[in-house]
Design a protein around this motif. Structure first.
Motif, short mmCIF file in Angstrom:
data_model
loop_
_atom_site.label_atom_id
_atom_site.label_comp_id
_atom_site.label_asym_id
_atom_site.label_seq_id
_atom_site.Cartn_x
_atom_site.Cartn_y
_atom_site.Cartn_z
N LYS A 1 0.83 -1.21 0.00
CA LYS A 1 0.00 0.00 0.00
C LYS A 1 0.87 1.26 0.00
O LYS A 1 0.54 2.25 -0.67
N ARG A 2 1.97 1.21 0.70
CA ARG A 2 2.80 2.41 0.87
C ARG A 2 3.60 2.77 -0.39
O ARG A 2 3.96 3.94 -0.57
N VAL A 3 3.88 1.79 -1.21
CA VAL A 3 4.67 2.09 -2.41
C VAL A 3 3.85 2.05 -3.70
O VAL A 3 4.39 2.22 -4.79
N THR A 4 2.56 1.83 -3.58
CA THR A 4 1.68 1.90 -4.75
C THR A 4 1.15 3.32 -4.85
O THR A 4 0.40 3.77 -3.99
N ARG A 5 1.55 4.03 -5.87
CA ARG A 5 1.15 5.44 -6.00
C ARG A 5 1.44 5.94 -7.42
O ARG A 5 2.19 5.33 -8.17
#
Length: 427
Positions: A190-194
């Motif tokens: 979640k933290r690196v999906t952007r």
């Protein structure tokens, strides 16, 4: 299980690094007793490659090592190509002496009367079976009814988490660590999906849909004893929900060669793909490796190992010479050379494992020791309908992923379709 071409190329390369021919040689890694007297007159052995891709360099290495250790033995390796596949060789009356394969294939050889119990030869040639992890030998014995030994391991496959260090640095997120469970892996995803600078960055790709994620739980699509679907279970429900949670993260959908080529994927779950990383590394991919994520109830466990093995066929007229080839491949000398070149060793030797990849420049500094922190799940006795059943299961997962069905309905539908497929097969 689907097998990576890259890991299979490594497998055959393992067969190329020579080893001592006599048990009296310390580097042989075998019991220090006399080996049997074997006819040393010139002989040509043939070998088939079943489900394995191997380039000419690897074949040359095999020949080279045999010339050094057993100059009387010539090994002709048939490529797994049109006209020289294992089945075509058999039909042509040219059944090979040896088969380079993987443990999941062994059971299929029974109907073709290829299997030969190597147990007596292993004893007379003083092959020390204690050098192998008991689970790996158990994975080879899945094709046996009475503990027959139809092949000997020479390399292993493995599952690992590969990650792009630059993306984690770019987003200020800590690198994946060994010992992560799925919850921690999902949080990192979640933290690196952007999206940044108009580029969509993805967090995680599972490699092979729901199938690999299910393997550590020993979840099978078909019960091999009853030959009935076995997907309406809590294990499969857990897997479906987990994989959906990964691909439901906005922007983390499945598409493109995002890790090796586009460099827009932060984490890739995959089998041994070290050979595939040489070119991307030269082109700037700043990657490293971590232990495969675990379920809390199955810590430090990844999926099927796909033990790479070499078997002597029942019809071979040169079984002792064939065993000399296998014994050469099994030696510590050979396993050390192959491990240093980046091919997963089959023997349970800490020194050989620590040397993994030492002679491969682009693997320098990589956390390759992480690979050995997990063990493969016990390889399942597979149904003859496994491949088709897994395709049906994946198709129904896709319906669940796209919110066309809820999880219970998608599993029930998959179970019905698998049982229909089995019934219509007439087997």
């Amino acid at each position: 299980m689907k097998r990576s071409i890259f890991c299979i190329a490594m497998i055959m390369a393992v067969a190329t690094a020579g080893c001592g021919k006599a048990a009296s040689l310390p580097e042989d890694g075998m019991k220090q007793v006399a080996t049997p007297v074997v006819d040393t007159r010139p002989v040509t052995l043939t070998a088939a490659i079943d489900g394995i891709s191997v380039d000419e360099r690897l074949k040359e290495l095999i020949v080279q090592q045999l010339q050094q250790k057993h100059p009387n033995i010539t090994l002709q390796i048939y490529p797994s190509a049109k006209g020289t596949t294992l089945n075509e060789l058999i039909v042509a009356g040219q059944t090979p002496d040896l088969i380079f394969t993987f443990n999941g294939n062994l059971l299929s050889y029974r109907d073709r009367d290829l299997l030969y119990d190597m147990t007596p030869l292993l004893k007379t040639h003083n092959v020390d079976m204690s050098r192998y992890d008991a689970n790996i030998i158990g994975d080879i014995r899945i094709a046996s009814a009475k503990d027959e030994m139809y092949a000997l391991p020479f390399s292993l496959n493995f599952h690992a988490l590969y990650y792009n260090k630059d993306l984690f640095d770019k987003f200020g997120v800590p690198y994946p660590q060994d010992g992560m469970n799925w919850d921690r892996t999902l949080d990192l995803t979640k933290r690196v999906t952007r999206t940044e600078g108009g580029v969509q960055y993805r967090g995680l790709d599972t490699g092979n849909g729901v199938v690999w994620i299910a393997q550590p739980l020993s979840a099978a699509a078909v019960d091999p004893i009853k030959e009935k679907a076995s997907v309406v279970t809590e294990e499969w429900k857990t897997v479906f929900n987990l994989v959906k949670s990964i691909y439901s993260i906005p922007g983390n959908d499945r598409k493109g060669d995002a890790f090796l080529k586009d460099k827009t994927l932060a984490m890739q779950l995959q089998l041994n793909m070290l050979a595939a990383l040489e070119k991307p590394t030269a082109e700037g991919l700043n990657w490293d490796i971590a232990q495969y994520p675990s379920y809390p109830e199955r810590p430090n466990t990844y999926g099927n190992a796909s033990v790479q093995a070499i078997a002597i066929t029942k019809s071979s007229a040169y079984k002792d010479q064939a065993m000399q080839v296998i014994r050469m491949i099994a030696s510590d000398e050979f396993q050390m050379i192959s491990s240093r070149k980046g091919w997963m060793p089959a023997v349970n030797n800490p020194d050989i494992q620590k040397s993994f990849g030492a002679d491969v420049p682009y693997l320098a500094g990589k956390k390759l020791s992480s690979i050995f922190k997990s063990k493969p799940v016990k390889y399942p006795v597979s149904s003859q309908f496994r491949t088709k059943a897994e395709s049906i299961l994946q198709a129904n997962f896709d319906l669940f992923l796209n919110n066309a069905l809820d999880v219970n309905t998608s599993l029930a539908k998959a179970e019905e379709e698998i049982n229909k497929m089995i019934a219509e097969s007439g087997k």
